[in-house]
Design an enzyme around this catalytic site. Structure first.
Site, mmCIF file in Angstrom:
data_model
loop_
_atom_site.group_PDB
_atom_site.id
_atom_site.type_symbol
_atom_site.label_atom_id
_atom_site.label_comp_id
_atom_site.label_asym_id
_atom_site.label_seq_id
_atom_site.Cartn_x
_atom_site.Cartn_y
_atom_site.Cartn_z
ATOM 1 N N ASP A 49 6.462 12.647 57.987
ATOM 2 C CA ASP A 49 5.583 13.210 56.975
ATOM 3 C C ASP A 49 6.023 12.698 55.614
ATOM 4 O O ASP A 49 7.226 12.677 55.300
ATOM 5 C CB ASP A 49 5.635 14.743 56.997
ATOM 6 C CG ASP A 49 4.572 15.362 56.107
ATOM 7 O OD1 ASP A 49 3.413 15.465 56.572
ATOM 8 O OD2 ASP A 49 4.893 15.724 54.961
ATOM 9 N N ASP A 69 -4.270 6.813 48.854
ATOM 10 C CA ASP A 69 -4.652 5.977 49.995
ATOM 11 C C ASP A 69 -3.820 4.697 50.034
ATOM 12 O O ASP A 69 -3.403 4.235 51.108
ATOM 13 C CB ASP A 69 -6.137 5.620 49.918
ATOM 14 C CG ASP A 69 -7.038 6.799 50.280
ATOM 15 O OD1 ASP A 69 -6.524 7.804 50.790
ATOM 16 O OD2 ASP A 69 -8.263 6.688 50.053
ATOM 17 N N GLU A 128 -1.163 12.738 55.804
ATOM 18 C CA GLU A 128 0.009 11.924 55.453
ATOM 19 C C GLU A 128 1.075 11.975 56.549
ATOM 20 O O GLU A 128 2.242 11.691 56.307
ATOM 21 C CB GLU A 128 0.603 12.392 54.117
ATOM 22 C CG GLU A 128 1.222 13.773 54.130
ATOM 23 C CD GLU A 128 0.244 14.883 53.801
ATOM 24 O OE1 GLU A 128 0.703 15.956 53.354
ATOM 25 O OE2 GLU A 128 -0.984 14.679 53.975
#
Length: 315
Positions: free
Chosen positions: A193, A210, A236
């Site tokens: 993560d 992004d 993410e």
């Protein structure tokens, strides 16, 4: 094609005498040529030696050769050796086992065009019942194959990062899991993560967010082993399936991924750079279910984030 019919009154049977098809096809009949030239699909026919006897206009346009260039020649005289051998082997298989043959093949025209085609071929016999040749029809399925490739990519690949999407990732994981269940290999699930990713979006906007995900995916890919399966699990969060190494080696690999990302920075258009780190949770296969492994890796991930992030934790 002329037919002579004789009727046997006693047996009520019909005896149909058909001229030798090989002779008919070899005669280059204007009537036959006119008939097959009206058909929009490529048609060709050969004798049992693999020599072209004829074709229609659609076949000429498809192969980029004229009838005069093809008739009386074999595939070895018209195409490169590799492709000719494929054609010859398929023809021989049909001659050895007469009937109908259907198969798909990627081919190359004489002008170098790459095409996907479906062959429908049937053998025919002479008047003595021996295999005398074949008649084939070609369907161009290039557009269909391209569409299939696009749909397959959309179904398996995450558009943003180019990694496997969650659905395909779980399918790949199930394969690795089943292999491990058979005792054929070791297996670990890594859940990653991105640390403080919300702050990246809040400070720089979602476009940069992004870009950050793409940067992380590219960095992970460049550092991965051939056997590692990289997945964008959602948002993410990433998943890496690790096989072929024990717990210590899997932990070391996870640490290597973490460190690689921690030592890189992503350049920004404003001239600055963005530091990105990840927290990683690991679960090792110990005969639990695959879903249990994912849950364990996720639990370990949250522990890594609790420990100030940029950390690897094992379940």
């Amino acid at each position: 094609m002329n037919k002579t019919m004789t009727h046997d009154v006693k047996s009520n049977s019909v005896d149909i005498q058909v001229p030798d098809l090989l002779s008919f096809l070899s005669s280059n009949s204007p009537v036959l040529q006119l008939m097959i030239d009206t058909l929009p699909v490529p048609i060709f026919y050969k004798d049992v030696s693999g020599i072209y006897l004829g074709c229609n206009h659609a076949f000429e346009d498809f192969i980029k050769l004229t009838r005069q260039q093809m008739i009386g020649r074999s595939v070895f005289e018209l195409f490169d050796k590799e492709l000719a051998e494929v054609y010859q082997q398929a023809d021989q298989a049909l001659f050895d086992h007469p009937g109908i043959q259907v198969y798909e093949k990627q081919i190359r025209s004489t002008q170098g065009d790459e095409l996907f085609v479906k062959f429908h071929k049937t053998s025919f016999l002479d008047d003595e019942g021996n295999v005398a040749g074949l008649i084939g029809v070609i369907f161009d399925i290039t557009a269909q194959k391209k569409l299939e490739a696009v749909l397959t990519k959309q179904a398996t690949i995450d558009d943003l990062t180019g990694l496997y999407n969650r659905r395909e990732g779980l399918r790949q994981g199930d394969i690795h899991y089943r292999i491990s269940c058979r005792g054929e290999g070791q297996f670990a699930v890594l859940m990653l993560d991105v640390d403080y990713f919300k702050k990246v979006n809040d400070q720089y906007g979602h476009v940069v967010g992004d870009q950050a995900l793409k940067f992380i995916a590219k960095t992970l890919l460049s550092h991965s082993r051939v056997t590692d399966v990289l997945i964008r699990y959602g948002g993410e969060e990433f998943m890496i399936l690790v096989s072929g190494c024990g717990e210590d080696d899997a932990t070391a690999l996870a640490e290597s991924y973490r460190e690689t990302l921690a030592t890189k920075t992503m350049p920004l258009d404003c001239g600055k750079s963005l530091a990105l780190t990840v927290s990683i949770g690991i679960s090792y296969f110990r005969n639990q279910s695959f879903s249990a492994m994912i849950h364990e890796a996720d639990t370990a991930l949250y522990e890594a984030k609790r420990r100030n992030r940029n950390t690897v934790c094992s379940y």
